[in-house]
Scaffold this motif. Structure first.
Motif, PDB file in Angstrom:
ATOM      1  N   ASP A  93       9.374   7.234  19.390  1.00 32.54           N
ATOM      2  CA  ASP A  93       9.903   6.648  18.160  1.00 32.54           C
ATOM      3  C   ASP A  93       9.361   5.244  17.972  1.00 32.54           C
ATOM      4  OD1 ASP A  93      11.435   8.881  17.551  1.00 32.54           O
ATOM      5  OD2 ASP A  93      13.153   8.158  18.699  1.00 32.54           O
ATOM      6  N   ALA A  94       9.146   4.895  16.711  1.00 34.86           N
ATOM      7  CA  ALA A  94       8.583   3.588  16.385  1.00 34.86           C
ATOM      8  C   ALA A  94       9.205   3.082  15.096  1.00 34.86           C
ATOM      9  CB  ALA A  94       7.070   3.685  16.257  1.00 34.86           C
ATOM     10  N   LEU A  95       8.966   1.803  14.826  1.00 33.69           N
ATOM     11  CA  LEU A  95       9.557   1.146  13.672  1.00 33.69           C
ATOM     12  C   LEU A  95       8.512   0.251  13.012  1.00 33.69           C
ATOM     13  CD1 LEU A  95      12.385   0.819  12.320  1.00 33.69           C
ATOM     14  CD2 LEU A  95      12.717  -1.154  13.799  1.00 33.69           C
ATOM     15  N   LEU A  96       8.284   0.449  11.721  1.00 37.55           N
ATOM     16  CA  LEU A  96       7.386  -0.398  10.930  1.00 37.55           C
ATOM     17  C   LEU A  96       8.253  -1.296  10.059  1.00 37.55           C
ATOM     18  CD1 LEU A  96       4.483  -0.998   9.669  1.00 37.55           C
ATOM     19  CD2 LEU A  96       5.187   0.612   7.906  1.00 37.55           C
ATOM     20  N   ILE A  97       7.931  -2.596  10.049  1.00 41.56           N
ATOM     21  CA  ILE A  97       8.679  -3.559   9.240  1.00 41.56           C
ATOM     22  C   ILE A  97       7.693  -4.309   8.350  1.00 41.56           C
ATOM     23  CG2 ILE A  97      10.235  -5.543   9.270  1.00 41.56           C
ATOM     24  CD1 ILE A  97      10.903  -4.653  12.215  1.00 41.56           C
ATOM     25  N   ARG A  98       8.007  -4.375   7.068  1.00 37.35           N
ATOM     26  CA  ARG A  98       7.172  -5.132   6.135  1.00 37.35           C
ATOM     27  C   ARG A  98       7.753  -6.531   6.012  1.00 37.35           C
ATOM     28  NH1 ARG A  98       5.124  -3.376   0.086  1.00 37.35           N
ATOM     29  NH2 ARG A  98       3.646  -5.113  -0.153  1.00 37.35           N
ATOM     30  N   LEU A  99       7.060  -7.515   6.574  1.00 38.81           N
ATOM     31  CA  LEU A  99       7.555  -8.898   6.600  1.00 38.81           C
ATOM     32  C   LEU A  99       7.134  -9.705   5.378  1.00 38.81           C
ATOM     33  CD1 LEU A  99       6.981  -9.748  10.362  1.00 38.81           C
ATOM     34  CD2 LEU A  99       9.106  -9.122   9.225  1.00 38.81           C
ATOM     35  N   GLY A 100       6.025  -9.346   4.778  1.00 34.99           N
ATOM     36  CA  GLY A 100       5.523 -10.084   3.619  1.00 34.99           C
ATOM     37  C   GLY A 100       4.708  -9.147   2.753  1.00 34.99           C
ATOM     38  N   GLU A 101       4.127  -9.725   1.705  1.00 35.16           N
ATOM     39  CA  GLU A 101       3.340  -8.906   0.780  1.00 35.16           C
ATOM     40  C   GLU A 101       2.231  -8.146   1.505  1.00 35.16           C
ATOM     41  OE1 GLU A 101       2.898  -7.090  -2.661  1.00 35.16           O
ATOM     42  OE2 GLU A 101       4.411  -8.627  -2.356  1.00 35.16           O
ATOM     43  N   ASN A 102       1.562  -8.817   2.448  1.00 40.06           N
ATOM     44  CA  ASN A 102       0.476  -8.169   3.189  1.00 40.06           C
ATOM     45  C   ASN A 102       0.675  -8.255   4.706  1.00 40.06           C
ATOM     46  OD1 ASN A 102      -1.101  -7.466   0.860  1.00 40.06           O
ATOM     47  ND2 ASN A 102      -1.607  -9.642   0.662  1.00 40.06           N
ATOM     48  N   LYS A 103       1.918  -8.423   5.144  1.00 30.33           N
ATOM     49  CA  LYS A 103       2.181  -8.552   6.577  1.00 30.33           C
ATOM     50  C   LYS A 103       3.098  -7.424   7.041  1.00 30.33           C
ATOM     51  CE  LYS A 103       3.654 -11.725  10.193  1.00 30.33           C
ATOM     52  NZ  LYS A 103       2.634 -11.430  11.150  1.00 30.33           N
ATOM     53  N   TYR A 104       2.570  -6.651   7.996  1.00 31.10           N
ATOM     54  CA  TYR A 104       3.306  -5.528   8.570  1.00 31.10           C
ATOM     55  C   TYR A 104       3.297  -5.655  10.094  1.00 31.10           C
ATOM     56  CZ  TYR A 104       2.327  -3.562   3.964  1.00 31.10           C
ATOM     57  OH  TYR A 104       2.225  -3.370   2.615  1.00 31.10           O
ATOM     58  N   VAL A 105       4.424  -5.331  10.713  1.00 30.68           N
ATOM     59  CA  VAL A 105       4.484  -5.251  12.172  1.00 30.68           C
ATOM     60  C   VAL A 105       5.109  -3.907  12.528  1.00 30.68           C
ATOM     61  CG1 VAL A 105       4.591  -7.732  12.633  1.00 30.68           C
ATOM     62  CG2 VAL A 105       6.712  -6.455  12.275  1.00 30.68           C
ATOM     63  N   ALA A 106       4.689  -3.384  13.666  1.00 34.51           N
ATOM     64  CA  ALA A 106       5.251  -2.116  14.135  1.00 34.51           C
ATOM     65  C   ALA A 106       5.402  -2.178  15.648  1.00 34.51           C
ATOM     66  CB  ALA A 106       4.348  -0.952  13.737  1.00 34.51           C
ATOM     67  N   TYR A 107       6.495  -1.602  16.120  1.00 38.99           N
ATOM     68  CA  TYR A 107       6.788  -1.589  17.555  1.00 38.99           C
ATOM     69  C   TYR A 107       7.366  -0.238  17.936  1.00 38.99           C
ATOM     70  CZ  TYR A 107       6.617  -6.640  16.906  1.00 38.99           C
ATOM     71  OH  TYR A 107       6.222  -7.909  16.570  1.00 38.99           O
ATOM     72  N   GLN A 108       7.155   0.132  19.190  1.00 39.21           N
ATOM     73  CA  GLN A 108       7.895   1.274  19.702  1.00 39.21           C
ATOM     74  C   GLN A 108       9.340   0.813  19.793  1.00 39.21           C
ATOM     75  OE1 GLN A 108       5.902   2.471  23.322  1.00 39.21           O
ATOM     76  NE2 GLN A 108       4.481   3.737  22.182  1.00 39.21           N
ATOM     77  N   ASN A 109      10.266   1.613  19.309  1.00 44.56           N
ATOM     78  CA  ASN A 109      11.631   1.096  19.204  1.00 44.56           C
ATOM     79  C   ASN A 109      12.541   1.537  20.347  1.00 44.56           C
ATOM     80  OD1 ASN A 109      12.130   3.716  18.377  1.00 44.56           O
ATOM     81  ND2 ASN A 109      13.608   3.113  16.842  1.00 44.56           N
ATOM     82  N   ALA A 110      11.982   1.688  21.532  1.00 43.19           N
ATOM     83  CA  ALA A 110      12.799   1.920  22.723  1.00 43.19           C
ATOM     84  C   ALA A 110      12.906   0.587  23.457  1.00 43.19           C
ATOM     85  CB  ALA A 110      12.164   2.982  23.606  1.00 43.19           C
ATOM     86  N   VAL A 118      16.093   0.560  19.200  1.00 38.98           N
ATOM     87  CA  VAL A 118      16.129  -0.783  18.620  1.00 38.98           C
ATOM     88  C   VAL A 118      16.147  -0.628  17.101  1.00 38.98           C
ATOM     89  CG1 VAL A 118      14.869  -2.961  18.390  1.00 38.98           C
ATOM     90  CG2 VAL A 118      14.928  -1.783  20.590  1.00 38.98           C
ATOM     91  N   PHE A 119      16.974  -1.436  16.432  1.00 39.80           N
ATOM     92  CA  PHE A 119      17.128  -1.337  14.987  1.00 39.80           C
ATOM     93  C   PHE A 119      16.746  -2.654  14.318  1.00 39.80           C
ATOM     94  CE2 PHE A 119      20.146   1.582  16.915  1.00 39.80           C
ATOM     95  CZ  PHE A 119      19.869   2.756  16.243  1.00 39.80           C
ATOM     96  N   TRP A 120      16.198  -2.547  13.099  1.00 40.72           N
ATOM     97  CA  TRP A 120      15.874  -3.712  12.295  1.00 40.72           C
ATOM     98  C   TRP A 120      17.101  -4.053  11.459  1.00 40.72           C
ATOM     99  CZ3 TRP A 120      13.491  -7.925  11.279  1.00 40.72           C
ATOM    100  CH2 TRP A 120      13.338  -8.406   9.986  1.00 40.72           C
ATOM    101  N   VAL A 121      17.600  -5.294  11.586  1.00 40.38           N
ATOM    102  CA  VAL A 121      18.731  -5.765  10.787  1.00 40.38           C
ATOM    103  C   VAL A 121      18.163  -6.781   9.799  1.00 40.38           C
ATOM    104  CG1 VAL A 121      21.007  -6.845  10.820  1.00 40.38           C
ATOM    105  CG2 VAL A 121      20.286  -5.396  12.733  1.00 40.38           C
ATOM    106  N   LYS A 122      17.942  -6.320   8.594  1.00 44.37           N
ATOM    107  CA  LYS A 122      17.272  -7.112   7.556  1.00 44.37           C
ATOM    108  C   LYS A 122      18.015  -8.411   7.261  1.00 44.37           C
ATOM    109  CE  LYS A 122      15.762  -6.598   2.752  1.00 44.37           C
ATOM    110  NZ  LYS A 122      15.686  -5.659   1.629  1.00 44.37           N
ATOM    111  N   GLU A 123      19.347  -8.349   7.184  1.00 44.38           N
ATOM    112  CA  GLU A 123      20.150  -9.520   6.832  1.00 44.38           C
ATOM    113  C   GLU A 123      20.016 -10.636   7.883  1.00 44.38           C
ATOM    114  OE1 GLU A 123      21.137  -5.961   4.997  1.00 44.38           O
ATOM    115  OE2 GLU A 123      21.535  -6.350   7.116  1.00 44.38           O
ATOM    116  N   GLU A 124      19.863 -10.272   9.130  1.00 40.29           N
ATOM    117  CA  GLU A 124      19.745 -11.252  10.215  1.00 40.29           C
ATOM    118  C   GLU A 124      18.288 -11.560  10.567  1.00 40.29           C
ATOM    119  OE1 GLU A 124      22.197 -10.315  13.593  1.00 40.29           O
ATOM    120  OE2 GLU A 124      23.766  -9.502  12.305  1.00 40.29           O
ATOM    121  N   GLY A 125      17.369 -10.733  10.075  1.00 35.29           N
ATOM    122  CA  GLY A 125      15.950 -10.927  10.370  1.00 35.29           C
ATOM    123  C   GLY A 125      15.620 -10.715  11.836  1.00 35.29           C
ATOM    124  N   GLU A 126      16.352  -9.796  12.480  1.00 37.59           N
ATOM    125  CA  GLU A 126      16.154  -9.550  13.909  1.00 37.59           C
ATOM    126  C   GLU A 126      16.116  -8.059  14.217  1.00 37.59           C
ATOM    127  OE1 GLU A 126      18.261 -13.089  16.359  1.00 37.59           O
ATOM    128  OE2 GLU A 126      19.632 -11.676  15.384  1.00 37.59           O
TER     129      GLU A 126
END
Length: 174
Positions: A93-110, A118-126
Protein backbone atom coordinates in the motif's frame (compact mmCIF):
# COMPACT_ATOMS: atom_id res chain seq x y z
CA UNK A 1 10.59 -73.42 39.76
CA UNK A 2 12.16 -72.60 36.43
CA UNK A 3 15.09 -70.14 36.57
CA UNK A 4 15.26 -69.58 32.82
CA UNK A 5 13.86 -66.06 32.96
CA UNK A 6 16.09 -64.96 35.80
CA UNK A 7 19.26 -65.88 33.98
CA UNK A 8 21.93 -63.29 33.09
CA UNK A 9 21.71 -62.89 29.28
CA UNK A 10 25.48 -63.04 28.81
CA UNK A 11 28.25 -65.18 30.11
CA UNK A 12 29.75 -62.24 32.01
CA UNK A 13 28.61 -61.47 35.47
CA UNK A 14 28.13 -57.73 34.77
CA UNK A 15 26.70 -55.57 31.97
CA UNK A 16 29.91 -53.80 30.94
CA UNK A 17 30.53 -56.20 28.07
CA UNK A 18 29.89 -53.53 25.39
CA UNK A 19 32.23 -50.79 26.68
CA UNK A 20 35.30 -51.85 24.73
CA UNK A 21 34.22 -53.57 21.56
CA UNK A 22 36.36 -53.87 18.49
CA UNK A 23 35.06 -52.36 15.21
CA UNK A 24 33.00 -49.73 17.02
CA UNK A 25 33.64 -46.04 16.43
CA UNK A 26 34.89 -44.17 19.46
CA UNK A 27 34.10 -40.48 19.80
CA UNK A 28 36.36 -38.79 22.28
CA UNK A 29 36.62 -35.05 22.98
CA UNK A 30 38.98 -34.43 20.10
CA UNK A 31 36.76 -36.33 17.66
CA UNK A 32 33.68 -34.49 18.90
CA UNK A 33 35.36 -31.10 18.42
CA UNK A 34 36.50 -32.03 14.89
CA UNK A 35 32.94 -33.02 14.02
CA UNK A 36 31.56 -29.83 15.56
CA UNK A 37 34.03 -27.59 13.69
CA UNK A 38 33.38 -29.47 10.45
CA UNK A 39 29.61 -29.04 10.80
CA UNK A 40 30.00 -25.33 11.63
CA UNK A 41 32.25 -24.89 8.58
CA UNK A 42 29.72 -26.65 6.37
CA UNK A 43 26.90 -24.41 7.61
CA UNK A 44 29.05 -21.28 7.13
CA UNK A 45 29.99 -22.19 3.56
CA UNK A 46 26.42 -23.14 2.66
CA UNK A 47 25.10 -19.78 3.92
CA UNK A 48 27.60 -17.64 1.96
CA UNK A 49 25.39 -17.17 -1.12
CA UNK A 50 22.50 -15.94 1.04
CA UNK A 51 24.82 -13.66 2.99
CA UNK A 52 26.07 -12.14 -0.26
CA UNK A 53 22.48 -11.52 -1.42
CA UNK A 54 21.59 -9.92 1.92
CA UNK A 55 24.71 -7.73 1.92
CA UNK A 56 24.00 -6.59 -1.62
CA UNK A 57 20.43 -5.75 -0.66
CA UNK A 58 21.46 -3.85 2.49
CA UNK A 59 24.17 -1.88 0.71
CA UNK A 60 21.68 -0.72 -1.90
CA UNK A 61 23.55 -2.28 -4.80
CA UNK A 62 20.45 -4.11 -5.93
CA UNK A 63 18.29 -1.20 -7.07
CA UNK A 64 15.21 -2.84 -8.40
CA UNK A 65 13.47 -1.51 -11.43
CA UNK A 66 9.70 -1.87 -11.41
CA UNK A 67 7.41 -1.23 -14.33
CA UNK A 68 6.01 2.24 -13.92
CA UNK A 69 2.40 2.35 -12.87
CA UNK A 70 -0.26 4.99 -13.37
CA UNK A 71 -1.56 6.31 -10.05
CA UNK A 72 -4.10 8.91 -11.17
CA UNK A 73 -4.78 11.77 -13.55
CA UNK A 74 -3.58 15.20 -12.42
CA UNK A 75 -7.10 16.61 -12.89
CA UNK A 76 -8.52 14.09 -10.38
CA UNK A 77 -6.42 15.29 -7.41
CA UNK A 78 -6.87 18.73 -5.84
CA UNK A 79 -3.96 20.43 -4.10
CA UNK A 80 -3.80 19.07 -0.54
CA UNK A 81 -5.62 15.83 -1.34
CA UNK A 82 -4.26 12.32 -1.33
CA UNK A 83 -4.79 9.09 -3.24
CA UNK A 84 -4.20 5.53 -2.07
CA UNK A 85 -2.56 3.11 -4.48
CA UNK A 86 -0.39 -0.01 -4.47
CA UNK A 87 3.23 -0.10 -5.63
CA UNK A 88 5.46 -1.95 -6.49
CA UNK A 89 3.13 -4.93 -5.96
CA UNK A 90 -0.55 -5.21 -5.18
CA UNK A 91 0.37 -6.03 -1.55
CA UNK A 92 2.37 -2.81 -0.97
CA UNK A 93 0.00 0.00 0.00
CA UNK A 94 1.12 3.51 -0.80
CA UNK A 95 -0.07 7.09 -0.53
CA UNK A 96 0.28 9.94 -3.05
CA UNK A 97 -0.14 13.50 -1.74
CA UNK A 98 -0.42 16.59 -3.92
CA UNK A 99 1.36 19.37 -1.99
CA UNK A 100 1.31 22.07 -4.66
CA UNK A 101 0.37 22.78 -8.24
CA UNK A 102 3.34 20.76 -9.50
CA UNK A 103 4.57 19.08 -6.31
CA UNK A 104 3.72 15.47 -5.53
CA UNK A 105 5.11 13.13 -2.88
CA UNK A 106 4.42 9.44 -2.44
CA UNK A 107 5.36 7.01 0.31
CA UNK A 108 4.69 3.43 1.21
CA UNK A 109 2.11 3.88 3.92
CA UNK A 110 3.20 1.15 6.32
CA UNK A 111 4.63 2.73 9.47
CA UNK A 112 8.29 1.89 9.99
CA UNK A 113 7.59 1.04 13.64
CA UNK A 114 5.09 -1.86 13.46
CA UNK A 115 3.75 -1.59 9.89
CA UNK A 116 0.42 0.02 10.84
CA UNK A 117 -1.19 2.10 8.06
CA UNK A 118 -0.23 5.75 7.81
CA UNK A 119 -2.88 8.34 6.94
CA UNK A 120 -2.69 11.84 5.46
CA UNK A 121 -4.50 14.40 7.67
CA UNK A 122 -4.99 17.39 5.38
CA UNK A 123 -6.15 19.77 8.14
CA UNK A 124 -2.98 19.18 10.19
CA UNK A 125 -0.64 18.81 7.20
CA UNK A 126 0.82 15.62 8.66
CA UNK A 127 1.01 11.93 7.99
CA UNK A 128 -0.12 10.08 11.11
CA UNK A 129 0.10 6.49 12.29
CA UNK A 130 -2.80 6.00 14.73
CA UNK A 131 -1.42 2.81 16.34
CA UNK A 132 1.23 4.49 18.53
CA UNK A 133 0.77 8.18 17.63
CA UNK A 134 3.61 8.26 15.14
CA UNK A 135 3.91 11.29 12.86
CA UNK A 136 5.91 11.78 9.66
CA UNK A 137 7.05 14.88 7.79
CA UNK A 138 5.12 15.06 4.55
CA UNK A 139 8.05 16.58 2.61
CA UNK A 140 10.72 14.04 3.61
CA UNK A 141 8.90 11.07 5.15
CA UNK A 142 11.09 11.43 8.27
CA UNK A 143 9.50 10.64 11.64
CA UNK A 144 8.66 13.72 13.73
CA UNK A 145 6.89 12.13 16.73
CA UNK A 146 6.17 8.78 18.32
CA UNK A 147 8.12 5.54 18.28
CA UNK A 148 9.10 5.34 14.56
CA UNK A 149 12.84 5.95 14.04
CA UNK A 150 13.18 5.43 10.28
CA UNK A 151 11.60 7.46 7.47
CA UNK A 152 8.84 6.07 5.30
CA UNK A 153 10.15 4.54 2.05
CA UNK A 154 9.65 7.15 -0.65
CA UNK A 155 8.15 6.31 -4.01
CA UNK A 156 9.49 8.43 -6.84
CA UNK A 157 6.75 9.77 -9.08
CA UNK A 158 6.77 11.26 -12.55
CA UNK A 159 4.13 13.41 -14.25
CA UNK A 160 3.63 12.83 -17.97
CA UNK A 161 0.79 13.90 -20.27
CA UNK A 162 -1.57 14.78 -17.42
CA UNK A 163 -1.04 11.57 -15.48
CA UNK A 164 1.00 10.72 -12.36
CA UNK A 165 3.11 7.56 -12.47
CA UNK A 166 4.95 5.65 -9.76
CA UNK A 167 8.46 4.97 -11.05
CA UNK A 168 10.57 3.39 -8.29
CA UNK A 169 10.93 2.91 -4.56
CA UNK A 170 13.76 5.03 -3.24
CA UNK A 171 16.17 3.10 -1.02
CA UNK A 172 16.37 3.91 2.66
CA UNK A 173 19.66 5.63 3.46
CA UNK A 174 20.96 5.68 7.00
Amino acid sequence: MNNKNNKIPFEEDNYTHNIQRNNERMLDRRGFMKTLVGAAGLFAVSSLPWGAVAAKELMGLADKEYPRMKIADVSDIAVGDSVKFTFPSEHDDALLIRLGENKYVAYQNACTHLRCPVFWVKEEGEMICPCHHGKFDVHTGAPTAGPPRRPLPEIQVKVEKGAIYAVRVKRYEA
